[in-house]
Design an enzyme around this catalytic site. Structure first.
Site, PDB file in Angstrom:
ATOM      1  N   GLN A  85       0.846  -1.200   0.000  1.00  0.00           N
ATOM      2  CA  GLN A  85       0.000   0.000   0.000  1.00  0.00           C
ATOM      3  C   GLN A  85       0.885   1.256   0.000  1.00  0.00           C
ATOM      4  OE1 GLN A  85      -3.513  -0.210   0.272  1.00  0.00           O
ATOM      5  NE2 GLN A  85      -3.737  -2.362   0.782  1.00  0.00           N
ATOM      6  N   HIS A 129      -3.035  -5.335   8.093  1.00  0.00           N
ATOM      7  CA  HIS A 129      -2.002  -4.308   7.908  1.00  0.00           C
ATOM      8  C   HIS A 129      -1.715  -3.641   9.255  1.00  0.00           C
ATOM      9  CE1 HIS A 129      -1.539  -4.400   3.526  1.00  0.00           C
ATOM     10  NE2 HIS A 129      -2.834  -4.694   3.488  1.00  0.00           N
ATOM     11  N   GLY A 183       0.185 -20.075  -3.686  1.00  0.00           N
ATOM     12  CA  GLY A 183       1.451 -20.800  -3.764  1.00  0.00           C
ATOM     13  C   GLY A 183       2.662 -19.929  -3.508  1.00  0.00           C
ATOM     14  N   ASP A 208      -6.921 -11.936  -3.561  1.00  0.00           N
ATOM     15  CA  ASP A 208      -6.145 -10.687  -3.463  1.00  0.00           C
ATOM     16  C   ASP A 208      -5.528 -10.360  -4.825  1.00  0.00           C
ATOM     17  OD1 ASP A 208      -5.174  -8.407  -2.263  1.00  0.00           O
ATOM     18  OD2 ASP A 208      -3.435  -9.359  -1.354  1.00  0.00           O
ATOM     19  N   GLY A 243      -0.045  -8.201  -3.969  1.00  0.00           N
ATOM     20  CA  GLY A 243      -1.239  -8.906  -4.402  1.00  0.00           C
ATOM     21  C   GLY A 243      -0.871 -10.206  -5.099  1.00  0.00           C
TER      22      GLY A 243
END
Length: 307
Positions: A85, A129, A183, A208, A243
């Site tokens: 972020q 977060h 993974g 995500d 992500g």
């Protein structure tokens, strides 16, 4: 039912582009995700208002996944655990700003990563977060936070003398936890252990996913930051995972590859996420009165048809 995804197919919810959002929703539907929560990033507050308003500008269509809600991931997070972020836009928790965003979205925000104070009765509060220790996280959960944003990622580790958010969530029977099963984010052994810790009904598989999902290797963007995606691994220039580039259906199959029983993995991608945001009365199982969303697959879990 994907309750945490930023984008796919070269588009991001944060583009604030209704046509781009339609492309994302079409991709998701084609890949077996019939219900979807477009998810925001940490950006300037005026941008976020435009982004959330985008969710009101897409008409329902059989060609698209349903927008079953909106996920507000930033900007009310801890800069020390910002992950991918943008730190310059992080701000302190503000219930009034949340309410403005929710109004802009047509009151569709179902999930928010926010301190659990004034809004716990209006939206599902998610811890994420954060640098919170066990005691802080447990107090937040006792006050109304019943969800954890991508467990293990962007939070302190589960340590034997400092169990942190992970331990607090495990000790809170009605708290559900997101798990990115692409993974890369989490080791397979940790995936298996997490299901043993939390059981079949509390793990919520999420993608995500970001705009590189379904796209060739190359450079993309997430929350205003450049991301390089190589063979489904997406990262910022400093190596921070940014992500995922894997859709939820493939995350579910990956969970099975890692040894999660078939029914358990399916529940974690259908029933549990729907339960986690309060829409299980509409989606998440094949029950009279709910949406007739059905994914037909062969014995190898290759999609044959999505209804």
């Amino acid at each position: 039912v994907d309750v945490h995804s930023h984008g796919a197919k070269g588009h991001d919810f944060c583009d604030a582009d209704p046509e781009g959002l339609k492309v994302i929703l079409q991709y998701e539907k084609e890949h077996g995700i019939t219900s979807y929560c477009p998810t925001s990033m940490t950006l300037a507050k005026d941008q976020l208002m435009d982004i959330f308003a985008t969710a009101t500008k897409v008409e329902p269509s059989k060609e698209l996944a349903h927008i079953i809600g909106v996920n507000m991931e930033g900007p009310l997070i801890d800069i020390k655990k910002k992950g991918a972020q943008a730190g310059e836009y992080i701000s302190v928790p503000d219930a009034s700003f949340f309410r403005k965003c929710n109004e802009a979205s047509g009151n569709q925000i179902r999930l928010v990563t926010l301190a659990p104070n004034e809004v716990k009765d209006e939206v599902v509060i998610s811890i994420g977060h954060t640098t919170a220790n066990y005691e802080c996280a447990k107090k937040a959960m006792d006050m109304g936070a019943k969800h954890v944003t991508h467990l293990y990622n962007a939070m302190p580790p589960f340590a034997h003398r400092d169990p942190g958010v992970v331990g607090a969530a495990c000790d809170t029977p009605d708290c559900m936890v997101e798990l990115i099963c692409d993974g890369f984010h989490i080791h397979p052994a940790t995936i298996r252990t997490t299901f043993k810790m939390f059981g079949d009904e509390r793990v919520v598989l999420i993608s995500d996913s970001m705009m590189a999902t379904g796209m060739p290797n190359g450079k993309y963007e997430l929350g205003g930051q450049e991301v390089t995606m190589t063979d489904c691994f997406a990262a910022l220039s400093d190596g921070t995972i940014a992500g995922s580039a894997t859709n939820l259906f493939d995350c579910m199959k990956k969970a099975m590859e890692f040894g999660i029983p078939e029914a358990t993995a399916i529940f974690a991608a259908t029933r549990n996420p729907a339960n986690s945001i309060g829409v299980y009365d509409k989606v998440g199982s094949l029950t009279p009165g709910k949406y007739a969303d059905i994914v037909l697959v062969n014995d190898n879990y290759e999609i044959q048809q999505v209804i």
